[in-house]
Design a protein around this motif. Structure first.
Motif, PDB file in Angstrom:
ATOM      1  N   GLY A 141       6.208  -1.371  -5.323  1.00 53.87           N
ATOM      2  CA  GLY A 141       7.402  -2.025  -5.837  1.00 53.87           C
ATOM      3  C   GLY A 141       8.292  -2.555  -4.736  1.00 53.87           C
ATOM      4  N   LYS A 151       2.027  -4.626 -10.900  1.00 51.04           N
ATOM      5  CA  LYS A 151       2.715  -3.348 -11.056  1.00 51.04           C
ATOM      6  C   LYS A 151       3.313  -3.230 -12.463  1.00 51.04           C
ATOM      7  CE  LYS A 151       6.286  -0.463  -8.898  1.00 51.04           C
ATOM      8  NZ  LYS A 151       7.163  -0.260 -10.075  1.00 51.04           N
ATOM      9  N   SER A 152       3.754  -4.342 -13.020  1.00 55.47           N
ATOM     10  CA  SER A 152       4.363  -4.324 -14.353  1.00 55.47           C
ATOM     11  C   SER A 152       3.372  -3.848 -15.412  1.00 55.47           C
ATOM     12  CB  SER A 152       4.868  -5.721 -14.721  1.00 55.47           C
ATOM     13  OG  SER A 152       5.860  -6.155 -13.817  1.00 55.47           O
ATOM     14  N   GLN A 173      15.024  -3.495  -6.841  1.00 50.06           N
ATOM     15  CA  GLN A 173      14.128  -4.605  -6.535  1.00 50.06           C
ATOM     16  C   GLN A 173      14.889  -5.898  -6.280  1.00 50.06           C
ATOM     17  OE1 GLN A 173      11.060  -4.899  -9.534  1.00 50.06           O
ATOM     18  NE2 GLN A 173      10.098  -2.986  -8.916  1.00 50.06           N
ATOM     19  N   ASN A 202       9.046  -6.625 -14.330  1.00 54.16           N
ATOM     20  CA  ASN A 202       8.783  -5.208 -14.108  1.00 54.16           C
ATOM     21  C   ASN A 202       9.776  -4.330 -14.873  1.00 54.16           C
ATOM     22  OD1 ASN A 202       8.099  -3.226 -11.069  1.00 54.16           O
ATOM     23  ND2 ASN A 202       7.504  -2.949 -13.195  1.00 54.16           N
ATOM     24  N   ASP A 237       3.056  -0.120 -14.975  1.00 50.20           N
ATOM     25  CA  ASP A 237       4.293   0.563 -15.364  1.00 50.20           C
ATOM     26  C   ASP A 237       4.495   0.574 -16.875  1.00 50.20           C
ATOM     27  OD1 ASP A 237       4.777   1.066 -12.757  1.00 50.20           O
ATOM     28  OD2 ASP A 237       6.515  -0.243 -12.541  1.00 50.20           O
ATOM     29  N   LEU A 283       4.307  -7.704  -8.078  1.00 48.89           N
ATOM     30  CA  LEU A 283       5.146  -7.058  -9.093  1.00 48.89           C
ATOM     31  C   LEU A 283       4.596  -7.276 -10.499  1.00 48.89           C
ATOM     32  CD1 LEU A 283       8.829  -7.614  -7.891  1.00 48.89           C
ATOM     33  CD2 LEU A 283       7.418  -5.564  -7.738  1.00 48.89           C
ATOM     34  N   CYS A 294      14.550   1.501 -16.184  1.00 47.94           N
ATOM     35  CA  CYS A 294      14.435   0.081 -15.829  1.00 47.94           C
ATOM     36  C   CYS A 294      15.685  -0.423 -15.110  1.00 47.94           C
ATOM     37  CB  CYS A 294      14.177  -0.762 -17.072  1.00 47.94           C
ATOM     38  SG  CYS A 294      15.585  -0.903 -18.202  1.00 47.94           S
TER      39      CYS A 294
END
Length: 239
Positions: free
Chosen positions: A124, A143-144, A173, A10, A147, A140, A166
């Motif tokens: 997240g 989500k990556s 996270q 991520n 993102d 995740l 990041c």
């Protein structure tokens, strides 16, 4: 020993997407750079609504939001995050040339919104905790993908500072994943549902802010995430 994948993937997606978007900059058509952030804002609102409907104890959620907002306002949380964004921009611009034509106020407005979107989204937070508990990084990883494109589009306007997000995202996270082993066993489905609902409301407010509809001080609502589960548990005992 726990081996994590999701947080690193991520964080890399945000960094690479931010760098690519800043590099492309004005090379992308103006209509695309304007329209896509609006779409991401709508997606944030839609995801927020899908999380809100899971609520179990609505009074506990509302109370967590109110108390959390009071705490956030008293400690000037959004202002501090805004100053962090300004310093980040200054450091990044020593290496890379300034990007975009946003005013300082417009930069801070959008930077704070996407910082919350990347670092404090319910997806997240839950994804990191879920991987820490089960070893499954799938949430995740999904989500990556989102993102990567989101950071790329916002970086066309905000520049290379977006890639720097990041770092706090990865730190948050990792902390959540490594502490999930003792956090999740103490939770109940109702507590998780109310936590998700609070995160959903914050994401809804973030979507309004990204779309330019209403500049909610979303960063000042973040303490509500910490209060959501305890308040939900206390409410279940009282009711």
């Amino acid at each position: 020993m726990l081996t994590l994948v999701g947080p690193y993937v991520n964080g890399t997606a945000v960094a690479v997407g931010g760098l690519a978007g800043a590099f492309l900059g004005t090379k992308l058509p103006e209509r695309l750079r304007v329209a896509l952030p609006q779409t991401f804002g709508l997606a944030s609102m839609a995801l927020g609504v899908s999380m809100i409907v899971k609520v179990k104890y609505l009074p506990a959620v509302v109370l967590a939001l109110i108390v959390g907002a009071i705490i956030g306002e008293l400690i000037l949380l959004e202002g501090k995050i805004g100053r962090l964004g300004t310093r980040t921009k200054g450091v990044v611009e020593r290496v890379f040339p300034p990007q975009g034509d946003l005013s300082h106020e417009e930069f801070i407005e959008k930077f704070v919104a996407i910082l919350v979107l990347f670092c404090a989204s319910g997806t997240g937070i839950f994804g990191a905790m879920n991987e820490g508990m089960t070893g499954d990084p799938q949430i995740l990883l999904v989500k990556s993908i989102l993102d990567f494109f989101t950071s790329g589009i916002f970086a066309t306007a905000l520049g290379y500072a977006v890639a720097a997000i990041c770092m706090p995202q990865l730190a948050i996270q990792l902390v959540l994943a490594f502490t999930a082993g003792w956090i999740l066993p103490m939770t109940t489905p109702a507590m998780m549902a109310d936590f998700s609902a609070v995160g959903g409301i914050i994401m809804l407010a973030t979507g309004f802010r990204i779309c330019g509809i209403k500049p909610f001080p979303v960063a000042n609502l973040l303490p509500a995430l910490v209060l959501a589960m305890p308040f939900s548990h206390l409410w279940s005992l009282v009711v």
